[in-house]
Scaffold this motif. Sequence first.
Motif, PDB file in Angstrom:
ATOM      1  N   ALA A 159     -20.031   0.047   9.567  1.00  0.00           N
ATOM      2  CA  ALA A 159     -18.717   0.685   9.514  1.00  0.00           C
ATOM      3  C   ALA A 159     -17.626  -0.346   9.720  1.00  0.00           C
ATOM      4  N   ALA A 160     -17.839  -1.249  10.679  1.00  0.00           N
ATOM      5  CA  ALA A 160     -16.824  -2.280  10.930  1.00  0.00           C
ATOM      6  C   ALA A 160     -16.600  -3.122   9.693  1.00  0.00           C
ATOM      7  N   ALA A 161     -17.695  -3.523   9.041  1.00  0.00           N
ATOM      8  CA  ALA A 161     -17.547  -4.346   7.843  1.00  0.00           C
ATOM      9  C   ALA A 161     -16.826  -3.587   6.745  1.00  0.00           C
ATOM     10  N   ALA A 162     -17.155  -2.304   6.598  1.00  0.00           N
ATOM     11  CA  ALA A 162     -16.512  -1.518   5.547  1.00  0.00           C
ATOM     12  C   ALA A 162     -15.025  -1.361   5.811  1.00  0.00           C
ATOM     13  N   ILE A 163     -14.700  -1.100   7.062  1.00  0.00           N
ATOM     14  CA  ILE A 163     -13.277  -0.939   7.390  1.00  0.00           C
ATOM     15  C   ILE A 163     -12.530  -2.238   7.152  1.00  0.00           C
ATOM     16  N   GLU A 164     -13.142  -3.316   7.584  1.00  0.00           N
ATOM     17  CA  GLU A 164     -12.479  -4.621   7.419  1.00  0.00           C
ATOM     18  C   GLU A 164     -12.220  -4.908   5.951  1.00  0.00           C
ATOM     19  N   GLU A 165     -13.189  -4.586   5.115  1.00  0.00           N
ATOM     20  CA  GLU A 165     -13.002  -4.909   3.715  1.00  0.00           C
ATOM     21  C   GLU A 165     -11.990  -4.011   3.042  1.00  0.00           C
ATOM     22  N   ASN A 166     -11.936  -2.747   3.442  1.00  0.00           N
ATOM     23  CA  ASN A 166     -11.098  -1.817   2.694  1.00  0.00           C
ATOM     24  C   ASN A 166      -9.719  -1.599   3.278  1.00  0.00           C
ATOM     25  N   TYR A 167      -9.506  -1.986   4.512  1.00  0.00           N
ATOM     26  CA  TYR A 167      -8.198  -1.730   5.108  1.00  0.00           C
ATOM     27  C   TYR A 167      -7.502  -2.968   5.594  1.00  0.00           C
ATOM     28  N   PHE A 168      -8.258  -3.986   5.958  1.00  0.00           N
ATOM     29  CA  PHE A 168      -7.604  -5.105   6.609  1.00  0.00           C
ATOM     30  C   PHE A 168      -7.493  -6.333   5.729  1.00  0.00           C
ATOM     31  N   ARG A 169      -7.642  -6.180   4.447  1.00  0.00           N
ATOM     32  CA  ARG A 169      -7.433  -7.319   3.582  1.00  0.00           C
ATOM     33  C   ARG A 169      -5.939  -7.520   3.407  1.00  0.00           C
ATOM     34  N   GLU A 170      -5.543  -8.778   3.378  1.00  0.00           N
ATOM     35  CA  GLU A 170      -4.100  -9.040   3.312  1.00  0.00           C
ATOM     36  C   GLU A 170      -3.502  -8.490   2.026  1.00  0.00           C
ATOM     37  N   TRP A 171      -4.217  -8.658   0.918  1.00  0.00           N
ATOM     38  CA  TRP A 171      -3.618  -8.229  -0.337  1.00  0.00           C
ATOM     39  C   TRP A 171      -3.448  -6.724  -0.387  1.00  0.00           C
ATOM     40  N   ARG A 172      -4.342  -6.025   0.286  1.00  0.00           N
ATOM     41  CA  ARG A 172      -4.172  -4.567   0.319  1.00  0.00           C
ATOM     42  C   ARG A 172      -2.922  -4.184   1.087  1.00  0.00           C
ATOM     43  N   ARG A 173      -2.764  -4.835   2.238  1.00  0.00           N
ATOM     44  CA  ARG A 173      -1.605  -4.475   3.060  1.00  0.00           C
ATOM     45  C   ARG A 173      -0.298  -4.798   2.347  1.00  0.00           C
ATOM     46  N   ILE A 174      -0.306  -5.900   1.603  1.00  0.00           N
ATOM     47  CA  ILE A 174       0.917  -6.257   0.890  1.00  0.00           C
ATOM     48  C   ILE A 174       1.209  -5.222  -0.185  1.00  0.00           C
ATOM     49  N   GLN A 175       0.184  -4.848  -0.944  1.00  0.00           N
ATOM     50  CA  GLN A 175       0.412  -3.903  -2.020  1.00  0.00           C
ATOM     51  C   GLN A 175       0.786  -2.530  -1.476  1.00  0.00           C
ATOM     52  N   GLU A 176       0.248  -2.196  -0.306  1.00  0.00           N
ATOM     53  CA  GLU A 176       0.577  -0.876   0.219  1.00  0.00           C
ATOM     54  C   GLU A 176       2.045  -0.752   0.549  1.00  0.00           C
ATOM     55  N   GLN A 177       2.669  -1.849   1.012  1.00  0.00           N
ATOM     56  CA  GLN A 177       4.075  -1.721   1.376  1.00  0.00           C
ATOM     57  C   GLN A 177       5.016  -2.040   0.229  1.00  0.00           C
ATOM     58  N   ALA A 178       4.465  -2.298  -0.955  1.00  0.00           N
ATOM     59  CA  ALA A 178       5.349  -2.580  -2.080  1.00  0.00           C
ATOM     60  C   ALA A 178       5.900  -1.271  -2.644  1.00  0.00           C
ATOM     61  N   ARG A 179       7.132  -1.345  -3.113  1.00  0.00           N
ATOM     62  CA  ARG A 179       7.729  -0.155  -3.711  1.00  0.00           C
ATOM     63  C   ARG A 179       8.301  -0.545  -5.059  1.00  0.00           C
ATOM     64  N   GLY A 180       7.868   0.129  -6.097  1.00  0.00           N
ATOM     65  CA  GLY A 180       8.399  -0.146  -7.425  1.00  0.00           C
ATOM     66  C   GLY A 180       9.508   0.830  -7.760  1.00  0.00           C
ATOM     67  N   GLU A 181       9.820   0.890  -9.070  1.00  0.00           N
ATOM     68  CA  GLU A 181      10.896   1.808  -9.457  1.00  0.00           C
ATOM     69  C   GLU A 181      10.489   3.245  -9.234  1.00  0.00           C
ATOM     70  N   SER A 182       9.203   3.535  -9.479  1.00  0.00           N
ATOM     71  CA  SER A 182       8.781   4.920  -9.319  1.00  0.00           C
ATOM     72  C   SER A 182       7.945   5.094  -8.069  1.00  0.00           C
ATOM     73  N   GLY A 183       8.304   4.384  -6.994  1.00  0.00           N
ATOM     74  CA  GLY A 183       7.577   4.614  -5.748  1.00  0.00           C
ATOM     75  C   GLY A 183       6.478   3.592  -5.523  1.00  0.00           C
ATOM     76  N   PRO A 184       5.506   3.977  -4.703  1.00  0.00           N
ATOM     77  CA  PRO A 184       4.454   3.006  -4.364  1.00  0.00           C
ATOM     78  C   PRO A 184       3.603   2.670  -5.583  1.00  0.00           C
ATOM     79  N   VAL A 199      -2.037 -12.787  -8.339  1.00  0.00           N
ATOM     80  CA  VAL A 199      -1.131 -11.651  -8.479  1.00  0.00           C
ATOM     81  C   VAL A 199      -1.579 -10.448  -7.668  1.00  0.00           C
ATOM     82  N   SER A 200      -2.697 -10.560  -6.942  1.00  0.00           N
ATOM     83  CA  SER A 200      -3.024  -9.452  -6.036  1.00  0.00           C
ATOM     84  C   SER A 200      -2.077  -9.446  -4.854  1.00  0.00           C
TER      85      SER A 200
END
Lengths: 518, 550
Positions: free
Chosen positions: B20-45, B65-66
């Motif tokens: 579970a720890a490995a899965a969480i780390e891979e799917n939630y704590f990757r830097e590129w994910r966090r960056i993309q999650e807070q990005a906002r385009g013209e039509s929202g996230p 570009v990730s």
Amino acid sequence: MMPATEPKDALREFRQNLRAAPKRMLETAFRSGPPRTDRSRSTFVFGNVFLHLHSVRTHRWSLRWLTTAGLGIATLAAFLITLVTGVLLMFYYKPYPDAAYQSIKDIHFVVPTGRFIRNIHRWAANGMVIAVILHMARVFYTAAYRRPREFNWLIGMALLVVTLGLSFTGYLLPWDQLAYWAITIGTNIAQSPREITDALGITEYFDPGGLQRLLLLGSDTVGAEALIRFYLLHVMLLPLVLAALLAVHFWRVRKDGGLARPADADEILARERHEETYPVFAELPQKTYHLAAIVRGRTPAVGRGPENTVPSMPHLFYAELGVLMVTICICLLLSICWDAPLKELANPNVPENPAKAPWYFLGLQEMVSFSAFMGGIGIPTIVLAGLGLIPYLDRESEGTGRWFGGPGGWPLVRFSLVFGFSAAILIEAFAIRFGWLREWFPNIHQLVITVLNPGTVLTAVYAAFSIGAMRRYNSTRAGALALFTCFLCGFAVLTVIGTYFRGPNWQFFWSPSDWPVH
Amino acid sequence: MKKNKYLLLISSLLGLGLLAAAAIEENYFREWRRIQEQARGESGPIPVQLRQIVNPALKAADRCVSCHVSMAPGESMLRGAEMLRPHKPVVHDPAEYGCTVCHGGQGQATEKDDAHGRVAFWPEPMLPREMSWAGCGTCHVPLGVPGEKPLREAELAFERLDCYACHRVEGRGGTIRPDGGGMEGPDLSFAGLRGYDAAWHEKHVKKAEAESGAWRKSFAPVSAEDQKRLEMFLRTRTGASALVRAKSVFLSSGCLGCHRVNGVGGDDGPALDAAGLKDPGRLNFTGVPGGRQVSAWMAEHFRSPVSVVAGSQMPPAALPEEGIRQLTFFTLSLRARELPERYVPKDRVRAARFGEREFATDGETLYGAFCSGCHGADGMGRRLAGLAAFPGIAHPDFLSIAPDELILRTLEDGRPGRRMPGWLKPEGLRPEEIRAVAAYLRELGGTTRQPDSRPARWVAGVAARGRALFERYCTGCHGPSGKGGEGPALNNKVLLAAATDTYLVETIRRGRRGTAMAGFAEPAPVRPALSQADVEAIVAFLRSLEGGKS
């Protein structure tokens, strides 16, 4: 006379059958019911295609943690882990020099869980090698190679060789600098009979070294041919051979009467559990339980009753699954914390210096640095032959099944540890500090060095020590204890020196920070 | 048997937890994910997914570009983290070319340090941000670049003559017509690649005559010299003026005298075609300030070559810090590699196939590029510890008596046995370029040659007597039999073949001021003056060495 029944109604039967189908499916899949009685526990094991290699009942001695430390199962567990993760990696790995490295990078960075799976594969593979060596040591020290288990010891040695082969063939697949040059070293060691044939001048007529290297590489150099060859060996041929040998190995465990135990195992168990022993049967039963016909030879539990045995389902499986889970946990932990190594793309123009074989061959490489033939072929052959002969040279019966059993015991092993470490360290220190024969006799013939080098000297010293132990204790087992312990010490010392203290040009350095920079 | 049960239970729970720890780390704590999650385009996230630019021809699968999402094809104007800024406007669309072909780094990686290549075992780390233009060198070869001084004069001329008033160059300058007719003058950023109107000056003058009022002054005719400068400026506008400037510094440091670049240069040092691709894992960073960066290593190499490369014969670059920075910048651009046909730029074809020169072929640039490293920027020679002195070839005393033949022969054939190579070779200079260098030398020395009416060989002295004098007064510096030492080798075939007797006689008599060669016609505390007859005897002896006696 048939009893009066309702008239047959096919549609009603159809509905009834459909409703009963799930339950029926379960019943037909599992021919016997849930394992709730001793009898049904027996059938659970005996009647299952995957499980029936196990005995139906297991002696309690076999399940003690101290008996085996679970090392055999740990080795198997590591193998299964590498098998599963290896198959997953096969979905993405490409065995061609232009693509291999990139595919590993993609696995590491892009494939979901790729990094994790690759790490698990690498650590489980290393774990398997360590476990198989420890397992061999356990079997030796508990004298579990004795009659009737001699042949199983030989099968185990074959498994050791195949395990090392699997690890070695897998080492090349990432096609990075580490892999390329390690395999260059390994295959050049395979070519080392040339040391002898060159010295005798017969290489053009008789060249087993060249042939071995050519067979391994499929070419003169480490290239695309070698990669495909090693890939085939690694994913198909060697696993099949290993699986076949494993089947024989486990089958022999059963046929030889289960895991070895001392003659007084029951008393010891009783002492541990504060019980009194008593014979269960007034007369020994002729037949133990409902199994295949007893044929001439040995059956799993001939000559004694089922006391001190427990049903394999669930007790043996708790133990086996427990070891499997612990092995998995260790692999998971290592994989989360440390990445499997990957250096730059393989570059034939830029040799690694020092180019090192995988760690389990570094002791061998250390010896190769003294004499290629002796270190690569001679001494390993002697070692394998010696190990293989152990059950045939030691046919005593004292101490079977007990740790350090037999004449000599732990005191002899302790002394051998001290002697073994000291001899190895002293001889290595001498060679490192003062050099060897060529220092003082620059024109000495190569064959003299082949015969007389630190590796052979160490082997001879160990052999003499073993003979001395044999005489002192008047026992072949004592000799075996001494020699095996010395072998482990020598292996450890040489491997540690090869790993940590050898730098560029195989010079001795106390620390990597002393290595000369380009 | 309870022990095994608990072992199984605990290890199973632990295993599940680790998974579970490995899965969480891979799917939630990757830097590129966090960056993309807070990005906002013209039509929202934006959808959170791994992004990459794939260019099979360039063997690129760049996942930069990730994190740098705005630079991905189809994405722009994203708000959020710093790195969501779009790419600066550049000629080559990152969506087609990928990122690593220009910037270096490890495109396949998805973690920051791995992607920037600043990890062990990645041989091509990313170029420093301020030196990103060095990435042009992966494909391009700037052609016809002059030395530092001519380039600076050209740049200043463009400013001085106020061309920026109408013309835009790399985003600077230019005026928009008030009536909405576009720019006043064409954008000259790529004039070096696309060409410019050869009749520009006439057109400007005509326009000046046609216009009235303030415009008239803007187009006043420009002097011929300034025209040349402006044309040099235009020829070097390729959209990467920082790189061109760095190249001009390189071409003023004399590096081509010892090193070869794209097949042209000297042989004393290694060829520099891949000098910008140094693998940091194989470099020795002891004594290099600034961390384990290739640029830091290079800069220190220029400041003090022998401290980073053991046994190096390279003299330290006599440049201030800014010059070192420019040299580093240019050297990092020397990273040409095999390219698929579609991506081979015209300038590389022009250089490789049609023999167009990377450097301008005026004497000043050529001297700066090939000669100044050894002979000094002022032509007065260099003395470096442990090496034989490099002569001052623009020394007035030398130039006033050296015949043209001597200078040209030396340039063409070199001095075999000494460090001076012969430059008339395919990897060297062409005849007209050699002549340009010789002419520039005369200019640099600032003196005119004294006319010499005598024939090339006129000395009639006694060689035996000359030898005795030579051994008494000359071998101390020039070695026994003239084979050289502190002073040049006098038995050198090229020297003796090309030098006139007048030259030899006058050199001995007058000496060379500023060097150890005294004028032997004057008396000195340790020796008497040599008479004309003595000097001629010595020259006769030197001539006797020509016949092959070593």
